[in-house]
Scaffold this motif. Sequence first.
Motif, mmCIF file in Angstrom:
data_model
loop_
_atom_site.group_PDB
_atom_site.id
_atom_site.type_symbol
_atom_site.label_atom_id
_atom_site.label_comp_id
_atom_site.label_asym_id
_atom_site.label_seq_id
_atom_site.Cartn_x
_atom_site.Cartn_y
_atom_site.Cartn_z
ATOM 1 N N LEU A 51 56.603 -14.338 -5.470
ATOM 2 C CA LEU A 51 57.304 -14.616 -4.215
ATOM 3 C C LEU A 51 56.366 -15.239 -3.186
ATOM 4 O O LEU A 51 56.682 -16.262 -2.556
ATOM 5 C CB LEU A 51 57.890 -13.309 -3.668
ATOM 6 N N LEU A 52 55.187 -14.652 -3.017
ATOM 7 C CA LEU A 52 54.294 -15.081 -1.949
ATOM 8 C C LEU A 52 53.698 -16.460 -2.218
ATOM 9 O O LEU A 52 53.506 -17.248 -1.286
ATOM 10 C CB LEU A 52 53.179 -14.056 -1.751
ATOM 11 N N ARG A 53 53.396 -16.772 -3.463
ATOM 12 C CA ARG A 53 52.814 -18.079 -3.775
ATOM 13 C C ARG A 53 53.777 -19.219 -3.467
ATOM 14 O O ARG A 53 53.353 -20.337 -3.180
ATOM 15 C CB ARG A 53 52.428 -18.146 -5.254
ATOM 16 N N ARG A 54 55.053 -18.946 -3.536
ATOM 17 C CA ARG A 54 56.049 -20.001 -3.358
ATOM 18 C C ARG A 54 56.614 -20.050 -1.946
ATOM 19 O O ARG A 54 57.508 -20.850 -1.664
ATOM 20 C CB ARG A 54 57.162 -19.823 -4.393
ATOM 21 N N ALA A 55 56.117 -19.203 -1.057
ATOM 22 C CA ALA A 55 56.523 -19.252 0.346
ATOM 23 C C ALA A 55 55.712 -20.303 1.084
ATOM 24 O O ALA A 55 54.603 -20.678 0.677
ATOM 25 C CB ALA A 55 56.325 -17.878 0.987
ATOM 26 N N ALA A 56 56.268 -20.787 2.188
ATOM 27 C CA ALA A 56 55.537 -21.723 3.039
ATOM 28 C C ALA A 56 54.497 -20.996 3.881
ATOM 29 O O ALA A 56 53.461 -21.574 4.231
ATOM 30 C CB ALA A 56 56.504 -22.485 3.944
ATOM 31 N N ALA A 57 54.746 -19.731 4.201
ATOM 32 C CA ALA A 57 53.787 -18.937 4.971
ATOM 33 C C ALA A 57 54.117 -17.466 4.768
ATOM 34 O O ALA A 57 55.267 -17.096 4.514
ATOM 35 C CB ALA A 57 53.833 -19.288 6.452
ATOM 36 N N VAL A 58 53.093 -16.621 4.899
ATOM 37 C CA VAL A 58 53.242 -15.169 4.802
ATOM 38 C C VAL A 58 52.754 -14.567 6.112
ATOM 39 O O VAL A 58 51.707 -14.974 6.643
ATOM 40 C CB VAL A 58 52.428 -14.603 3.620
ATOM 41 N N VAL A 59 53.509 -13.608 6.636
ATOM 42 C CA VAL A 59 53.143 -12.905 7.861
ATOM 43 C C VAL A 59 52.763 -11.472 7.507
ATOM 44 O O VAL A 59 53.476 -10.807 6.740
ATOM 45 C CB VAL A 59 54.304 -12.902 8.873
ATOM 46 N N VAL A 60 51.645 -10.996 8.040
ATOM 47 C CA VAL A 60 51.249 -9.595 7.927
ATOM 48 C C VAL A 60 51.046 -9.048 9.328
ATOM 49 O O VAL A 60 50.938 -9.804 10.304
ATOM 50 C CB VAL A 60 49.963 -9.423 7.086
ATOM 51 N N THR A 61 50.985 -7.724 9.437
ATOM 52 C CA THR A 61 50.948 -7.089 10.754
ATOM 53 C C THR A 61 49.616 -6.444 11.080
ATOM 54 O O THR A 61 49.474 -5.852 12.149
ATOM 55 C CB THR A 61 52.052 -6.020 10.835
ATOM 56 N N ASN A 62 48.630 -6.547 10.178
ATOM 57 C CA ASN A 62 47.338 -5.925 10.431
ATOM 58 C C ASN A 62 46.270 -6.655 9.630
ATOM 59 O O ASN A 62 46.564 -7.358 8.648
ATOM 60 C CB ASN A 62 47.373 -4.433 10.066
#
Length: 409
Positions: free
Chosen positions: A138-149
Amino acid sequence: MQVVLLSAEYPPMEGGVGDYTRRLALTLHKEGLEVAVLTSAGAGGLPGDGLEVHPRVRDWGWSCLPAVLRFLRRSRPEVVHLQYQTGAYRMHPAIHFLPEALHRLDPPPALVVTMHDLRLPYLFPKAGRLRSWVVLHLLRRAAAVVVTNGADRGRLRGDGRPARDLLEALPPGKLPTPVALIPLGSSLPATPPGDDRSAWRARLGLHPEEALLGHFGLLHPSKGADLLVEALAGLRRAGRPARLLIVGGGSGSTDPGNVPFARNLREKIASEGLEEAVLWRGPCPAEEAAALLRACDLVVLPYRDGASFRRSSLVAALTLGCPVVTTQPQDPAEVALEEGRPALVDGENAALVPRDDQEALLAAIAALLDAPERRRRLGEAAGRLGQAFRWEEVGRRTAALYRSVVQCT
């Protein structure tokens, strides 16, 4: 810009991800974006929000992908923002193949994924490394990943930290997707209306000499409410007039494991003879929850897995300027907002105790109850730190991320 927020959890369902999605939608709407929420059947939102909420997905198994595509073909957004927490999607693998589904659209929208935690889906017995594989797919094919820490950002960037929730640490370069750190916004208002501490304490039936400990959020084993009940029992055995206020205290809508924990907690309270000492205020308006927490002498959050800025209950307590007792993070980056320096510091803006150390928890609570000036300083410093979790800033940074990924697609 047209944006669809995709979340399995949404009000009136109980849960932090649903509340976050609602508040993000409200904030982005104020930023001038056209926002729609696609969520689970029955989760129609709250009256008066004025948001476009579509409770269309009946099940988050394989049938969810056609349902999502039917909606997106009509709405044609530029960005789909997935709110990811594997428990909300029933530990099923289907949502991890959302990128393939989106590429059936013309043009495909940019996919942004917020990782509310890095826990893995169950899939099936002995799934082993396949559990990590579907998340990374999932993450490799996203345009961006958001994390909170900072710790989650480090894990996904492959900086060598051990992964607490993924089965294996990521080597550098394994995730080419850009990873942005955007803190959680607080689920409670920093300055609730009608914030009269004495009046709220009187409404709760407290005597002037009684100390009030507060706990906030859903009852989950990792949040350590049972440890706090043990500490309350220890205080009262030592002759200290103390009570505990549990604000929220529900089991949530997506994790069935919370139900037996909540039942066992109530049985523990009864076995310790604490029924009259524990006050319950279930799901209530955010303004009321905020005022109740501000009426407490201490907010105690003894997370078994350590403090982290992915914890909305911690973020809310800091934003309210409450003196907080919590547990030491597993990694200092769990409580960092920028590279290299933790923002939550023991003795400065919180009291941090070792994880799963009942004696240390009780000692820290007792010491702070004897030191009102120290509690005041901790609360003031917590409030200053809490300004980093303002929704206005979260919305501004999220909208900027959307613009950048749309320009790159």
